[in-house]
Motif scaffolding. Structure first.
Motif, PDB file in Angstrom:
ATOM      1  N   GLY A 271     -13.998  22.701  -1.571  1.00 18.59           N
ATOM      2  CA  GLY A 271     -12.640  22.178  -1.623  1.00 18.59           C
ATOM      3  C   GLY A 271     -11.621  23.206  -1.204  1.00 18.59           C
ATOM      4  N   CYS A 272     -10.356  22.759  -1.203  1.00 23.88           N
ATOM      5  CA  CYS A 272      -9.271  23.650  -0.819  1.00 23.88           C
ATOM      6  C   CYS A 272      -7.938  23.104  -1.317  1.00 23.88           C
ATOM      7  CB  CYS A 272      -9.229  23.844   0.692  1.00 23.88           C
ATOM      8  SG  CYS A 272      -8.907  22.330   1.625  1.00 23.88           S
ATOM      9  N   GLY A 273      -6.931  23.922  -1.207  1.00 23.29           N
ATOM     10  CA  GLY A 273      -5.573  23.523  -1.553  1.00 23.29           C
ATOM     11  C   GLY A 273      -4.610  24.624  -1.176  1.00 23.29           C
ATOM     12  N   ALA A 274      -3.326  24.260  -1.082  1.00 24.64           N
ATOM     13  CA  ALA A 274      -2.312  25.230  -0.673  1.00 24.64           C
ATOM     14  C   ALA A 274      -1.029  25.014  -1.465  1.00 24.64           C
ATOM     15  CB  ALA A 274      -2.040  25.102   0.822  1.00 24.64           C
TER      16      ALA A 274
ATOM     17  N   ARG B 197     -17.279  15.569  -4.746  1.00 22.78           N
ATOM     18  CA  ARG B 197     -16.341  14.702  -5.465  1.00 22.78           C
ATOM     19  C   ARG B 197     -16.900  14.300  -6.821  1.00 22.78           C
ATOM     20  NH1 ARG B 197     -14.731  11.918  -0.022  1.00 22.78           N
ATOM     21  NH2 ARG B 197     -13.368  13.588   0.695  1.00 22.78           N
ATOM     22  N   GLY B 198     -15.992  14.206  -7.784  1.00 25.65           N
ATOM     23  CA  GLY B 198     -16.378  13.810  -9.130  1.00 25.65           C
ATOM     24  C   GLY B 198     -16.936  14.943  -9.976  1.00 25.65           C
TER      25      GLY B 198
ATOM     26  N   ALA C 254      -9.885  21.779 -10.795  1.00 24.47           N
ATOM     27  CA  ALA C 254      -9.875  23.242 -10.809  1.00 24.47           C
ATOM     28  C   ALA C 254      -8.860  23.793  -9.814  1.00 24.47           C
ATOM     29  CB  ALA C 254     -11.276  23.775 -10.499  1.00 24.47           C
ATOM     30  N   MET C 255      -8.823  23.221  -8.611  1.00 23.39           N
ATOM     31  CA  MET C 255      -7.870  23.684  -7.601  1.00 23.39           C
ATOM     32  C   MET C 255      -6.446  23.397  -8.053  1.00 23.39           C
ATOM     33  SD  MET C 255      -7.730  25.102  -4.471  1.00 23.39           S
ATOM     34  CE  MET C 255      -6.471  26.101  -5.227  1.00 23.39           C
TER      35      MET C 255
ATOM     36  N   ALA D 139      -6.678  10.493  -5.800  1.00 21.13           N
ATOM     37  CA  ALA D 139      -5.697  11.582  -5.848  1.00 21.13           C
ATOM     38  C   ALA D 139      -4.572  11.240  -6.811  1.00 21.13           C
ATOM     39  CB  ALA D 139      -5.143  11.864  -4.460  1.00 21.13           C
ATOM     40  N   HIS D 140      -4.098  10.002  -6.781  1.00 20.25           N
ATOM     41  CA  HIS D 140      -3.036   9.583  -7.706  1.00 20.25           C
ATOM     42  C   HIS D 140      -3.480   9.807  -9.153  1.00 20.25           C
ATOM     43  CE1 HIS D 140      -1.603   6.432  -4.492  1.00 20.25           C
ATOM     44  NE2 HIS D 140      -1.484   7.674  -4.075  1.00 20.25           N
TER      45      HIS D 140
END
Length: 158
Positions: free
Chosen positions: A63-66, A87-88, A94-95, A124-125
């Protein structure tokens, strides 16, 4: 955070992260009209006001995020993505917790995001709402768009 997960700052030069982000952009193109697609490509994420992290389970990118700095007290979540095979398993949580902690460390009082409003984005919601995000009006450069959902988390200063 799940045992075994590592979140590391990423310079966006690796092949694996480029592939994960391309999958993200491809999904956004398939589900959102062009005028409603706000996902950033690699060059868009390589900006000085954006900090990007990748999530690994062992040596596998999952995964990733910014976090984009909008002002001295306001940040925006960008490019949250969990790989299909992960997923799941709590990777997104965590991100998201990592980004929220970083926003607090920076002294932000508000953390915002834009995501799609369509059924594809329901997981996501649920994730964002589970972590306290609520609907808000468009922020920064965004405008009202029926294909977008705007969410924010009000952060208290410690």
């Amino acid at each position: 955070m799940l045992e075994g997960l590592q979140i590391i700052r990423d310079d966006l030069t690796g092949k694996e992260i480029a592939e994960l982000l391309q999958t993200h952009i491809d999904d956004m193109r398939a589900t959102s009209p062009p005028e409603s697609k706000h996902a950033l490509d690699l060059d868009g994420l390589r900006q000085p006001d954006i900090t990007f992290w990748s999530v690994y389970d062992g040596d596998q990118l999952v995964g990733c995020g910014a976090l984009k700095a909008l002002s001295a007290d306001h940040g925006e979540i960008k490019s949250m993505r969990t790989g299909a095979d992960a997923r799941g398993r709590g990777v997104g949580s965590a991100m998201l917790q990592h980004i929220i902690a970083e926003a607090r460390r920076r002294g932000y009082t508000r953390l915002s995001l834009e995501t799609g409003s369509m059924a594809f984005f329901q997981p996501a919601h649920r994730l964002y709402r589970r972590h306290g995000f609520t609907e808000c009006p468009p922020f920064a450069e965004y405008t009202d768009d029926p294909n977008s959902l705007f969410l924010e988390l009000v952060l208290c200063r410690d």
